[in-house]
Design an enzyme around this catalytic site. Sequence first.
Site, PDB file in Angstrom:
ATOM      1  CD  GLU A 182      -2.856  -1.242   2.344  1.00 35.14           C
ATOM      2  OE1 GLU A 182      -4.058  -1.376   2.125  1.00 35.14           O
ATOM      3  OE2 GLU A 182      -2.364  -1.184   3.491  1.00 35.14           O
TER       4      GLU A 182
HETATM    5  C1  ACM Z   1      -2.279  -5.552   3.906  1.00 35.15           C
HETATM    6  O1  ACM Z   1      -3.369  -6.015   4.298  1.00 35.15           O
HETATM    7  N1  ACM Z   1      -2.137  -4.248   3.737  1.00 35.15           N
HETATM    8  C2  ACM Z   1      -1.154  -6.407   3.618  1.00 35.15           C
END
Ligand code: ACM
Length: 516
Positions: A322
């Site tokens: 992310e």
């Molecule tokens: C995640 O759930 N951001 C790996």
Amino acid sequence: MRALAFLLFAVTAVHAQPRTPALIPLPAEVEVRGGAPFMMAGTTPLVVDAGDAEAQRIAGVLAALVGNTVETTPPVVEAAPGGTPAVRLRIDAEAGHGAEGYALDVSAAGVELVASAPAGLFYGVQTLRQLLPARVEYEAALYAPLPIPSVRIADAPRYAWRGMMLDVARHFFGVADVERVIDLMALHKLNRLHLHLSDDQGWRIEIPSRPALARVGGRTEVGGGPGGYYTVEDVARIVRYAADRFVTVVPEIDLPGHTNAALVAIPELNCDGRARAPYTGTNVGFSTVCVEKEETWAFVEDVVASLAEQFPSDVIHLGGDEVEELTAEQYATFVTRAQAIVEAAGKRYAGWDDVAHAGLAPGALVQVWRAQRADVARQVEAAVADGAQVVLSPSDRIYIDMKYDESTVLGLTWAGVNGVRDAYDWDPGALLDVPEAAVLGVEAPLWAETISTIRDVEFLAFPRLAGVAEIGWTPQSARSWSGYRARLGAFGPRWTALGVNHFRSPEVDWSLGGVE
Ligand code: ACM
């Protein structure tokens, strides 16, 4: 009267059928013989080979379990008088059971447990434990003896990696809580505890060369609580506690994003050199270390060196998920260099599936959380073709921080709701188009945005974590939802005896466990 007699006969007949015992995970092969059980007592000798210290220690685990219950601890001995019903525990490197397998034979005359290595003997003891009545888990003087049904079991796991991830960054969980998690993992033969040790909301591990990380970055958590961190001594204690139960602790420091706590603690990690403000919310994607600065690389090297020193795990996880504040090129350059640093420290690099398209070198471990997205699945398959392996954590199945159903108070819903059946009823061999050997195993992540106590952890983990343990251990051909559901229903009293705050899901018939 005739009808009543018939009914009694029918009930008796049903109960006379040998039933698969409430074992989770289900062993690879179980033969329920029926007939008289072995009667375990506080005086039953546990016999180990002369001079086998590891067998002696593992026999001690069984002795302590029984001793807690009946207030007479079975003696661990190297020989028992002839004709005495005994439990024999043996490690025989030539027995052919592999690193974690074992064979168990229980009859009224005695118990024989043989493994080829200590982990297998420990898992055989966990099976014996689950064959004993649930009341063996109470720490009180209860009546003995304790019957163990007459069975023959040959067992070994499907996957080498059977894990749980605990997010200690969003909320901090102390050493005692982590030990409790390890105890409950060991009961179900799980062997990897992945600790998510840093995120925007907190930095949770002392790095002696960078004391500000924990001292400053450890002060915060979601919702404004006090946070906390593990000292070097705390980590050593957790690692030792886990190793005694054949659990490897895998450390994760999330980089280059999810780094606000580090950006608060070390101003130089920001491109503008200015410390960020602490963050206690639950948004993602907004933070990154400054990938163009050499100070950042010195920091990554220091952190990886310290993790390599503190954790015997052969894997170091550097997150990678992310990241929204870098270009694709900056991100790929970061991942390539981070992998090289981990490997130079003598460890294997792991990252979330976001790293799959960053040009990984062979040998990387990719933790797959978005297999439901076709583009991600294809990137992971390409990474495997280039020499990566995978650990499977599909968020729409085994993210155990998702709610069980719409009525669950704790948990999130961005990946859907993951009921007990959703979490259990899938085949890790069919999730991706990759060779079987590329799948190292499965792992259930428990993110901690909405949870802050061990009671919360237990509630979201159980029963779903037990299902993940079975997915990781039991051959696909031996698994079915209906069979699992029945064993799960009968397993409830053991968790109750252990004080595990498990969810009494309406998907399961909990009355199968009888009166608790
Ligand atoms: C995640 O759930 N951001 C790996």
